[in-house]
Enzyme design. Structure first.
Site, PDB file in Angstrom:
ATOM      1  N   GLY A  24      -0.354  -7.791  14.781  1.00 57.71           N
ATOM      2  CA  GLY A  24       0.858  -8.011  14.012  1.00 57.71           C
ATOM      3  C   GLY A  24       1.966  -7.146  14.549  1.00 57.71           C
ATOM      4  N   LYS A  43      -7.916  -0.445  13.720  1.00 54.84           N
ATOM      5  CA  LYS A  43      -6.506  -0.815  13.821  1.00 54.84           C
ATOM      6  C   LYS A  43      -5.778   0.249  14.621  1.00 54.84           C
ATOM      7  CE  LYS A  43      -2.489  -2.181  11.055  1.00 54.84           C
ATOM      8  NZ  LYS A  43      -2.030  -2.522   9.685  1.00 54.84           N
ATOM      9  N   ASP A 137       1.268  -6.322  -1.301  1.00 54.68           N
ATOM     10  CA  ASP A 137       1.161  -7.509  -0.445  1.00 54.68           C
ATOM     11  C   ASP A 137      -0.157  -8.235  -0.696  1.00 54.68           C
ATOM     12  OD1 ASP A 137       2.248  -9.284   1.385  1.00 54.68           O
ATOM     13  OD2 ASP A 137       1.420  -8.249   3.127  1.00 54.68           O
TER      14      ASP A 137
END
Length: 743
Positions: A24, A43, A137
């Site tokens: 992303g 990540k 989110d």
């Protein structure tokens, strides 16, 4: 991401990487294993952002927020180093499908699974809020359906409850269909905001669509704040609870504990190894678990014992080399975003594909595919950070116009701000939000035209409108309003031709299949030339070079309107790319057949099979044409399953030249075509997000840019012209430009 063998791992920290799960705007997520065999999702911050103190601090906050949260229905952090040269975080890996993918593939969840989903999400929020964090989110892609229940993932925009605001950058952060009203309006958030998102997520799971519809982000946000949700698909026994979750006022919503108690009183069934999931979903998750356990074991030792290699592209990753210095061995695990069996990773909720037992094929029919290693690497002309994300870019007349939700900013040739125009000064919110932002603007005759929604009096419906300004200095503004029909924004700005601007307008509160119209605006008088409601919903569009009409394509139908807005013809065809040339409309259908049609009658002029359909983005960039509309540039499939770029004469369908392309990274999924033409170049975004510039006269590569390699290619918004290629990622506030010559 390279394919790996057990003896030659890539590493981040102590973890050997088995492949890339997704990427992303902030980083890339890898599947990793420790020396002891523990599987994690790692990540890593993108290398170019690791030196940015603001992004590093944002990542540090994400790690801190995720560390504070633990529970049965979240993915806990197991390791992290936010202060490393390449900051990273490892979370427990959850084997499961994202809720979004499961519903898209297998349909809405049945009642028992919905109750389990509701309770599981609420229990996850109990853990999240108990740690003093607001997720902000919660949405279907951030929910994984595993055998032991649903898991909430991705704390990338989470904030501590005592200091939460909508955004610190001026841009809307979150996903419009799943935001709370207070989040959409920029008010201070409380944990009740996540409860609203829970209600929207469960409603999606019940019906397969957001309860507030789709379309331009501004239109969806308007409905979130003012309209009632569509809960017709939610079972009657669960509907009152979801209605309370979706109350406009935060104080009227239940707490997560109350949601759990409500489901418990409704006699939520106990779940076993796979009993809570519908059969097809459970079967797919079980297959994924089997595939994961079949992955090769990590190397027995991950410490440095021999020569190493730093991977190219500034990734910050290293690879152990065998003593003879040869490169990595091959394995069967290929990574991507489409096809095969799907698996979701805990840190990002993205999906990857398992391509089993498929032999690699060499180029056929004498195809000689260049490696691309000898192609010169371009340099960024400039890169700037703006106060807000700008999901729409246009470059013309010596200015780069950056359009955000509430502001237009003009940059000069060096990336410096020349002027700004605020939408609030004209009562407008611009139509630039959503996961794949629409084309909301166009330039013609030195003027910039930007579509949006105009604010209305209390209780009145919004109206679609256009703001016109001079591109050079942002001055001489005027506004035109669509008075012939209610409208909540521009879902696509088709362009300007013959003194008219053509736009697709959406009606507020409309369903995905209804409520769209084509608006032809006379720019001289600033009055409507004509407006026509259309069906199906236009997903792709093109303007014929003559005739003052418009072509638009839905999921399975292509249609044409004439100069008066009257329906001219319609054909049943799934359109994967659409463009207009000087003589014909050229489309590539979803089966890869390129066809030229007379835009006035729909009659076929010529047809050629084997083309690559466009990528499923909101930008109509699957086919590129030159300035005169005489040449069509498209991608074509080769026998070795690679791609070639070809120039086709628009009038006859004859191929001028065809050039095999260098391959994308082996771990990249098939993207579909994303092409632009400008300044004698044909630009392409590769599936690995490498940018290419090819000579439009012969197809030879002029330069490539690998600086954004590895991020999600679907996330990039781009524009070419005026001697530059401009790019941005709507997930960030960075805008970059490359000169047409690559220097």
């Amino acid at each position: 991401m390279e394919r790996l063998g057990a003896a030659d791992p890539l590493r981040i920290g102590p973890y050997a990487l088995a492949g890339r799960l997704g990427s992303g705007g902030m980083g890339t997520v890898y599947l990793g294993r420790s020396a002891g065999g523990r599987t994690v999702a790692v990540k890593a911050v993108r290398p170019e952002l690791a030196g940015d103190t603001e992004f590093r601090e944002r990542f540090r906050r994400e790690v801190a927020a995720a560390r504070r949260v633990s529970g049965a229905f979240t993915a806990p952090v197991v390791d992290a180093d936010p202060d490393a040269e390449l900051p990273w975080m490892a979370t427990a890996f959850v084997v499961g499908l994202s809720l979004h993918r499961a519903v898209a593939s297998h349909g809405p969840l049945p009642g028992a699974a919905l109750r389990m989903l509701t309770a599981g999400l609420a229990e996850a929020l109990v853990s999240v809020h108990g740690a003093g964090v607001i997720h902000r989110d919660l949405k279907p892609p951030n929910v994984l359906l595993a055998l032991d229940g649903p898991h909430v993932i991705d704390f990338g925009i989470a904030r501590a409850a005592e200091g939460t605001v909508l955004t610190s950058t001026g841009s809307v952060i979150g996903s419009a269909p799943y935001m709370s009203p207070e989040q959409a309006e920029g008010r201070r958030l409380t944990p009740a905001s996540d409860v609203f998102s829970l209600g929207s997520t469960v409603a999606f799971a019940a019906g397969g669509a957001s309860p507030f519809g789709d379309g331009p982000g501004a239109a969806v946000l308007y409905r979130v704040v003012h309209a009632e949700p569509d809960l017709s698909a939610v079972p009657a026994g669960l509907r009152p609870l979801i209605e309370r979750c979706l109350a406009k006022e935060p104080g009227e919503r239940p707490t997560p504990d109350e949601v759990v108690a409500h489901v418990r009183r409704a006699d939520r069934p106990a779940h076993g190894a796979q009993g809570w999931l519908p059969g097809p979903v459970a079967a797919e998750v079980l297959a994924l678990r089997a595939a994961l356990t079949a992955l090769p074991a990590p190397a027995p030792t991950l410490t440095l014992t021999g020569p190493t290699e730093v991977l190219p592209g500034g990734s910050g990753l290293t690879r152990d080399l065998p003593e003879d210095g040869r490169g990595p061995s091959r394995r069967k695990l290929l990574l991507g975003l489409a096809g095969g069996t799907l698996l979701a990773g805990a840190a990002a909720g993205t999906v990857w594909a398992l391509n089993r037992d498929e032999p690699e094929r060499a180029a056929g029919s004498g195809t000689r595919r260049p490696s691309g290693n000898e192609v010169v690497e371009a340099k960024l002309g400039w890169q700037v950070r703006l106060p807000a994300a700008c999901p729409q870019l246009l470059s013309a007349n010596g200015t780069v116009a950056c359009v955000s939700l509430r502001q237009i900013r003009g940059l000069d040739g060096a990336g410096h701000t020349k002027w700004t125009v605020n939408g609030d000064d004209h009562g407008l919110v611009f139509s630039v939000t959503g996961p794949n932002p629409p084309n909301a603007a166009a330039v013609d005759g030195g003027r910039l035209h930007v579509g949006g929604a105009i604010a209305s009096a209390a209780g009145a419906a919004p109206r679609t409108a256009v703001l016109g300004i001079r591109m050079a200095d942002g001055k001489d503004p005027w506004t035109a309003v669509l008075k012939e029909a209610e409208g909540s924004g521009v879902s696509d700005f088709c362009g300007v031709r013959g003194g008219r601007a053509y736009m697709i307008s959406q009606t507020p509160g409309s369903s995905p299949a209804e409520g769209y119209g084509v608006w032809a605006l006379d720019l001289g008088s600033r009055a409507t030339a004509w407006y026509r409601a259309v069906d199906p919903r236009p997903l792709r569009q093109a303007l014929p070079y003559s005739g003052d009409g418009v072509l638009y394509a839905g999921i399975d139908r292509l249609a044409a309107l004439d100069a008066k807005g009257t329906a001219a013809w319609s054909k049943g065809v799934g359109t994967g790319a659409l463009a207009a040339t000087a003589r014909y409309a050229v489309l590539i259908d979803t089966k890869g057949v390129m066809t030229a049609l007379d835009p006035a009658t729909g009659r076929q002029a010529w047809q050629v099979p084997g083309a690559e359909p466009g990528a499923p983005t909101a930008q109509d960039d699957g086919i590129a044409t030159d300035e005169q509309g005489t040449v069509v540039y498209a991608l074509w499939g080769d026998q070795d399953r690679g791609l070639s770029l070809a120039a086709t004469e628009a009038a006859s369908g004859r191929t001028r030249w065809r050039m095999p392309l260098p391959p994308d990274d082996p771990g990249s999924a098939r993207l579909g075509a994303r092409l632009l033409y400008a300044d004698g170049n044909v630009y392409r975004i590769g599936a690995d997000c490498v940018l290419w510039a090819f000579d439009a006269s012969n197809g030879r590569p002029r330069w490539k840019f690998s600086g954004w390699k590895g991020i999600d290619p679907f996330s990039l918004v781009w524009s070419a012209g005026d001697g530059r290629l401009c790019l941005t990622n709507p997930n960030t506030t960075t805008v970059a430009a490359l000169h047409a010559n690559g220097s």
